[in-house]
Design a protein around this motif. Structure first.
Motif, PDB file in Angstrom:
ATOM      1  N   ALA A   1       0.829  -1.208   0.000  1.00 34.75           N
ATOM      2  CA  ALA A   1       0.000   0.000   0.000  1.00 34.75           C
ATOM      3  C   ALA A   1       0.861   1.256   0.000  1.00 34.75           C
ATOM      4  CB  ALA A   1      -0.939  -0.002   1.206  1.00 34.75           C
ATOM      5  N   LEU A   2       1.947   1.239   0.765  1.00 34.23           N
ATOM      6  CA  LEU A   2       2.835   2.394   0.821  1.00 34.23           C
ATOM      7  C   LEU A   2       3.504   2.640  -0.528  1.00 34.23           C
ATOM      8  CD1 LEU A   2       5.075   3.659   3.527  1.00 34.23           C
ATOM      9  CD2 LEU A   2       6.180   3.062   1.395  1.00 34.23           C
ATOM     10  N   ILE A   3       4.003   1.592  -1.159  1.00 35.57           N
ATOM     11  CA  ILE A   3       4.654   1.743  -2.464  1.00 35.57           C
ATOM     12  C   ILE A   3       3.691   2.336  -3.479  1.00 35.57           C
ATOM     13  CG2 ILE A   3       5.646   0.468  -4.417  1.00 35.57           C
ATOM     14  CD1 ILE A   3       6.803  -1.503  -2.276  1.00 35.57           C
ATOM     15  N   ILE A   4       2.480   1.816  -3.521  1.00 32.17           N
ATOM     16  CA  ILE A   4       1.479   2.329  -4.464  1.00 32.17           C
ATOM     17  C   ILE A   4       1.144   3.779  -4.151  1.00 32.17           C
ATOM     18  CG2 ILE A   4      -0.929   2.099  -5.218  1.00 32.17           C
ATOM     19  CD1 ILE A   4      -0.536  -0.983  -4.744  1.00 32.17           C
ATOM     20  N   ARG A   5       0.962   4.095  -2.885  1.00 31.34           N
ATOM     21  CA  ARG A   5       0.621   5.457  -2.473  1.00 31.34           C
ATOM     22  C   ARG A   5       1.715   6.452  -2.867  1.00 31.34           C
ATOM     23  NH1 ARG A   5      -0.174   4.469   2.638  1.00 31.34           N
ATOM     24  NH2 ARG A   5       1.858   5.143   3.392  1.00 31.34           N
ATOM     25  N   VAL A   6       2.950   6.110  -2.573  1.00 28.44           N
ATOM     26  CA  VAL A   6       4.071   7.009  -2.887  1.00 28.44           C
ATOM     27  C   VAL A   6       4.203   7.173  -4.402  1.00 28.44           C
ATOM     28  CG1 VAL A   6       6.592   7.221  -2.808  1.00 28.44           C
ATOM     29  CG2 VAL A   6       5.318   6.630  -0.740  1.00 28.44           C
ATOM     30  N   TYR A   7       4.054   6.080  -5.132  1.00 25.38           N
ATOM     31  CA  TYR A   7       4.140   6.155  -6.591  1.00 25.38           C
ATOM     32  C   TYR A   7       3.066   7.093  -7.136  1.00 25.38           C
ATOM     33  CZ  TYR A   7       4.344   4.850 -11.479  1.00 25.38           C
ATOM     34  OH  TYR A   7       4.459   4.893 -12.847  1.00 25.38           O
ATOM     35  N   LYS A   8       1.832   6.922  -6.670  1.00 18.20           N
ATOM     36  CA  LYS A   8       0.721   7.743  -7.162  1.00 18.20           C
ATOM     37  C   LYS A   8       0.830   9.202  -6.727  1.00 18.20           C
ATOM     38  CE  LYS A   8      -2.859   4.249  -7.705  1.00 18.20           C
ATOM     39  NZ  LYS A   8      -4.198   3.805  -7.254  1.00 18.20           N
ATOM     40  N   GLN A   9       1.270   9.444  -5.485  1.00 15.08           N
ATOM     41  CA  GLN A   9       1.405  10.814  -4.973  1.00 15.08           C
ATOM     42  C   GLN A   9       2.531  11.565  -5.661  1.00 15.08           C
ATOM     43  OE1 GLN A   9       0.176  10.119  -0.306  1.00 15.08           O
ATOM     44  NE2 GLN A   9       2.320  10.275  -0.752  1.00 15.08           N
ATOM     45  N   GLY A  10       3.543  10.823  -6.125  1.00 14.60           N
ATOM     46  CA  GLY A  10       4.706  11.463  -6.718  1.00 14.60           C
ATOM     47  C   GLY A  10       5.637  12.052  -5.671  1.00 14.60           C
ATOM     48  N   GLU A  11       5.429  11.691  -4.427  1.00 15.85           N
ATOM     49  CA  GLU A  11       6.302  12.135  -3.336  1.00 15.85           C
ATOM     50  C   GLU A  11       6.078  11.239  -2.124  1.00 15.85           C
ATOM     51  OE1 GLU A  11       5.297  16.012  -1.849  1.00 15.85           O
ATOM     52  OE2 GLU A  11       3.224  15.456  -1.482  1.00 15.85           O
ATOM     53  N   ALA A  12       7.064  11.264  -1.239  1.00 18.12           N
ATOM     54  CA  ALA A  12       6.941  10.534   0.024  1.00 18.12           C
ATOM     55  C   ALA A  12       6.935  11.555   1.153  1.00 18.12           C
ATOM     56  CB  ALA A  12       8.109   9.570   0.189  1.00 18.12           C
TER      57      ALA A  12
ATOM     58  N   ALA B   1      10.916   7.537  -0.831  1.00 19.32           N
ATOM     59  CA  ALA B   1      10.956   8.459  -1.973  1.00 19.32           C
ATOM     60  C   ALA B   1      11.535   7.794  -3.219  1.00 19.32           C
ATOM     61  CB  ALA B   1      11.758   9.708  -1.620  1.00 19.32           C
ATOM     62  N   ASP B   2      12.279   6.710  -3.050  1.00 20.05           N
ATOM     63  CA  ASP B   2      12.845   6.002  -4.201  1.00 20.05           C
ATOM     64  C   ASP B   2      11.765   5.369  -5.073  1.00 20.05           C
ATOM     65  OD1 ASP B   2      15.359   6.721  -3.311  1.00 20.05           O
ATOM     66  OD2 ASP B   2      15.765   4.783  -2.364  1.00 20.05           O
ATOM     67  N   TYR B   3      10.560   5.241  -4.547  1.00 23.35           N
ATOM     68  CA  TYR B   3       9.463   4.660  -5.337  1.00 23.35           C
ATOM     69  C   TYR B   3       8.776   5.682  -6.240  1.00 23.35           C
ATOM     70  CZ  TYR B   3      10.074   0.561  -2.491  1.00 23.35           C
ATOM     71  OH  TYR B   3      10.611  -0.537  -1.876  1.00 23.35           O
ATOM     72  N   VAL B   4       9.073   6.941  -6.050  1.00 21.67           N
ATOM     73  CA  VAL B   4       8.503   7.975  -6.918  1.00 21.67           C
ATOM     74  C   VAL B   4       8.997   7.718  -8.344  1.00 21.67           C
ATOM     75  CG1 VAL B   4       8.443  10.437  -7.457  1.00 21.67           C
ATOM     76  CG2 VAL B   4       8.318   9.682  -5.066  1.00 21.67           C
ATOM     77  N   GLY B   5       8.065   7.497  -9.248  1.00 17.88           N
ATOM     78  CA  GLY B   5       8.404   7.260 -10.647  1.00 17.88           C
ATOM     79  C   GLY B   5       9.025   5.903 -10.940  1.00 17.88           C
ATOM     80  N   ASP B   6       9.054   5.002  -9.981  1.00 17.05           N
ATOM     81  CA  ASP B   6       9.688   3.694 -10.174  1.00 17.05           C
ATOM     82  C   ASP B   6       8.677   2.685 -10.709  1.00 17.05           C
ATOM     83  OD1 ASP B   6      11.131   1.347 -10.120  1.00 17.05           O
ATOM     84  OD2 ASP B   6      11.828   1.582  -8.046  1.00 17.05           O
ATOM     85  N   TRP B   7       8.462   2.727 -12.005  1.00 14.83           N
ATOM     86  CA  TRP B   7       7.516   1.823 -12.652  1.00 14.83           C
ATOM     87  C   TRP B   7       7.955   0.370 -12.509  1.00 14.83           C
ATOM     88  CZ3 TRP B   7       2.826   1.168 -13.528  1.00 14.83           C
ATOM     89  CH2 TRP B   7       2.345   0.271 -14.492  1.00 14.83           C
ATOM     90  N   ASN B   8       9.253   0.130 -12.497  1.00 16.78           N
ATOM     91  CA  ASN B   8       9.760  -1.225 -12.332  1.00 16.78           C
ATOM     92  C   ASN B   8       9.311  -1.821 -11.005  1.00 16.78           C
ATOM     93  OD1 ASN B   8      12.255  -3.063 -11.282  1.00 16.78           O
ATOM     94  ND2 ASN B   8      11.860  -3.328 -13.475  1.00 16.78           N
TER      95      ASN B   8
END
Length: 126
Positions: A30-41, A96-103
């Motif tokens: 849930a955290l990874i998805i949230r950070v990815y979608k928010q574009g920030e941590a 924050a490393d998950y921001v933009g991390d599509w992989n």
């Protein structure tokens, strides 16, 4: 708990170790998805990630052998999984490393599928 995992979990009985793994994984996913979608941590995301990452690093070794053949049967981005998705998703040092991390996002389904297969195998349903 993930709804499908909860459905599978009904046949397992009392297994606090599996529950702990699933609970921590659900929170991390849930955290990874949230950070990815928010574009920030946020600072709260960072604190939560560090706690989840520490738990996974301390406890994943107990599960790695049992999960290995399960994640090896999954796919990442349409190709057979070559690397442990659980390790891939707990390696970053910061949320924050998950921001933009599509992989990373592409590894989430493989981890969830392996976790669901673990629950099934432990319950004797597979």
């Amino acid at each position: 708990m993930n709804p499908f995992t909860r459905f599978l979990r009904q046949w397992l009985g009392d297994d606090d170790d599996v529950d702990a793994l699933v609970g921590h994984w659900d929170a991390l996913e849930a955290l990874i998805i949230r950070v990815y979608k928010q574009g920030e941590a946020t600072p709260a995301d960072e604190a939560e990630y560090q706690a989840l990452r520490r738990w996974m690093q301390a406890n994943y070794g107990t599960w790695a052998g049992e999960l290995r053949p399960l994640w090896q049967e999954t796919e990442v981005a349409g190709a057979p999984a070559e690397h442990d998705p659980f390790l891939r998703l707990t390696t970053p040092r910061a949320a924050a490393d998950y921001v933009g991390d599509w992989n990373a996002m592409q590894h989430l389904p493989a981890a969830r599928e392996a976790l669901n297969r673990l629950v099934l195998s432990r319950s004797g349903q597979e």
